[in-house]
Design a protein around this motif. Structure first.
Motif, short mmCIF file in Angstrom:
data_model
loop_
_atom_site.label_atom_id
_atom_site.label_comp_id
_atom_site.label_asym_id
_atom_site.label_seq_id
_atom_site.Cartn_x
_atom_site.Cartn_y
_atom_site.Cartn_z
N UNK A 196 30.51 41.93 36.79
CA UNK A 196 30.57 41.72 38.24
C UNK A 196 29.15 41.47 38.70
N UNK A 197 28.85 40.20 39.00
CA UNK A 197 27.46 39.88 39.30
C UNK A 197 26.62 40.06 38.06
N UNK A 198 25.66 40.95 38.11
CA UNK A 198 24.82 41.24 36.95
C UNK A 198 25.20 42.56 36.30
N UNK A 199 26.21 43.24 36.81
CA UNK A 199 26.63 44.54 36.28
C UNK A 199 27.73 44.38 35.25
N UNK A 200 27.64 45.17 34.18
CA UNK A 200 28.67 45.22 33.15
C UNK A 200 29.46 46.51 33.27
N UNK A 201 30.75 46.43 33.06
CA UNK A 201 31.59 47.62 33.13
C UNK A 201 33.00 47.31 32.64
N UNK A 202 33.92 48.22 32.92
CA UNK A 202 35.31 48.09 32.45
C UNK A 202 36.26 48.30 33.62
N UNK A 203 37.37 47.54 33.60
CA UNK A 203 38.43 47.73 34.60
C UNK A 203 39.77 47.73 33.87
N UNK A 204 40.76 48.29 34.51
CA UNK A 204 42.11 48.28 33.93
C UNK A 204 42.64 46.86 33.90
N UNK A 205 43.16 46.44 32.73
CA UNK A 205 43.67 45.08 32.58
C UNK A 205 44.86 44.80 33.49
#
Length: 407
Positions: free
Chosen positions: A313-322
């Protein structure tokens, strides 16, 4: 039974024959010039002869017996009959082990009639096609009309029949033995799984087993064909198209069209509501921040862990529920509108003296009743000049404003 003496005499005779240069076997072929020994009665218990003169060899050359006139044999002490040595039992000849013949290759058939479908999705990594869909596609999708017959790709045994619903994909599983290995083909998104087969039934290649449907998470009527190979640790997904092609079934060549798109390097999805953006692939990881509805997230197709996908998201890395993203671009949620301020309560009035409640706004109008001094007549309902419309004791009428005061 022979006596010990008889045995000694027989032994001496044999020794004399041997010492004279004639073996017992040769003595049997001497000419008649040799003095014969009295012939004993052939019996196992007959005593040896009384006198056994030592035979004198004839100086003449012993003629060799001819093949047609055998020389007379000199009678001698009975010799025990020679026991024939049994021939060794011949070892049985080993039957050659026949070389295993390669069984004929199984027959394979098209799961749908040729040119009656289009390939709508490839096997392998892909962008999530609809909310709740997978990012790694374990089958080949063939879009076709509802109710179109589905056929078994090879002979086998039905191992599962699951009827579909709008929230659960129905399917039929068929187990096959192919070249000594066990495979299972799965035919998904059907509605009723038992219209043509049942668990335990043996089916042949090309036998109709069901019909095309759109149960579960589906974007339309299609057959999702999967193929799994049994392994020592479970099973491994196979690309049904590449497996069947060298076996005479080309899913792509038999399609009316191939509409499936190549998988891009990245896919963009949109959050369907407020979604937690986490540091790892489970709810136990901390929340980086809350992503509002319609937030764009970028994902590398095919990567998923415990139902979570890694996104940027933008420059941020992370995880979301598929399950909380969709490929459909959404509009952001409208800004919350504050509730309107409550309307002020209307002012209420009281009488300052006993006051006539008249039927109309006129001094000549009929008096309905007299309102006592200090009575609460509530809010003003209407005005007409100096007159005010009020309600008291269930009667609505008009009073003069000069005798009212705001409470």
């Amino acid at each position: 039974m022979r006596s010990f003496r008889a045995l000694l005499l027989a032994g001496a005779t044999a020794a004399a024959l041997t010492i004279g240069g004639i073996a017992p076997a040769t003595a049997a072929s001497l000419p008649a010039a040799v003095t014969p020994t009295p012939t004993p009665t052939p019996s196992a218990s007959t005593a040896a002869p009384q006198t056994t003169p030592t035979p004198t060899p004839t100086p003449a050359v012993t003629p060799k017996p001819t093949a047609t006139t055998p020389a007379p044999a000199t009678p001698s002490a009975p010799q025990p009959a020679a026991t024939a040595t049994p021939s060794p039992t011949p070892k049985p000849t080993a039957t050659p082990t026949p070389k295993p013949t390669t069984p004929p290759a199984p027959v394979f058939r098209q799961p749908l009639a040729a040119k009656s479908y289009t390939v709508s999705s490839h096997f392998g990594p892909r962008c999530i096609p609809v909310q709740g869909g997978s990012t790694y596609h374990y089958g080949v999708d063939m879009a076709a009309r509802a109710g179109q017959p589905i056929y078994a790709i090879a002979a086998g045994v039905v191992t599962a029949t699951v009827t579909g619903t709008s929230s659960r994909a129905g399917y039929i599983a068929v187990r096959h033995t192919i070249s000594g290995a066990q495979y299972t083909s799965i035919y998904m998104h059907i509605w009723s799984a038992t219209t043509h087969v049942k668990v335990g039934q043996t089916v042949s290649a090309g036998q109709r087993i069901s019909q095309v449907g759109s149960s579960g998470v589906s974007s339309g009527n299609h057959l999702h064909l999967e193929l799994w190979k049994a392994t020592s640790t479970g099973s491994a997904a196979q690309n049904a198209a590449t497996f069947l092609k060298p076996r005479g079934v080309d899913l792509y060549a038999a399609a009316a069209a191939v509409n499936a798109k190549p998988t891009p390097a990245t896919c963009t999805y949109y959050t369907v509501g407020g979604v937690n953006f986490r540091t790892g692939p489970s709810t136990s990881y901390s929340i980086i921040r809350m992503l509002p509805r319609a937030t764009a997230v970028v994902h590398v197709p095919g990567t998923i862990t415990t139902g979570f996908i890694p996104v940027r998201v933008g420059s941020q890395q992370g995880w979301v529920s598929a399950g909380l993203v969709t490929p459909t671009k959404l509009t952001p949620a409208p800004a919350a509108v504050p509730p309107p301020a409550p309307a002020p309560k209307p002012a209420t009035y009281a009488t300052t003296a006993a006051l006539n409640l008249r039927a109309t706004a006129s001094m000549s109008a009929r008096i309905q009743l007299v309102i006592p001094k200090g009575a609460n007549v509530g809010p003003i309902a209407a005005s007409s000049g100096d007159w005010r419309k009020v309600t008291y004791a269930g009667k609505t009428g008009w009073v003069h404003s000069a005798y009212l005061v705001k409470r």
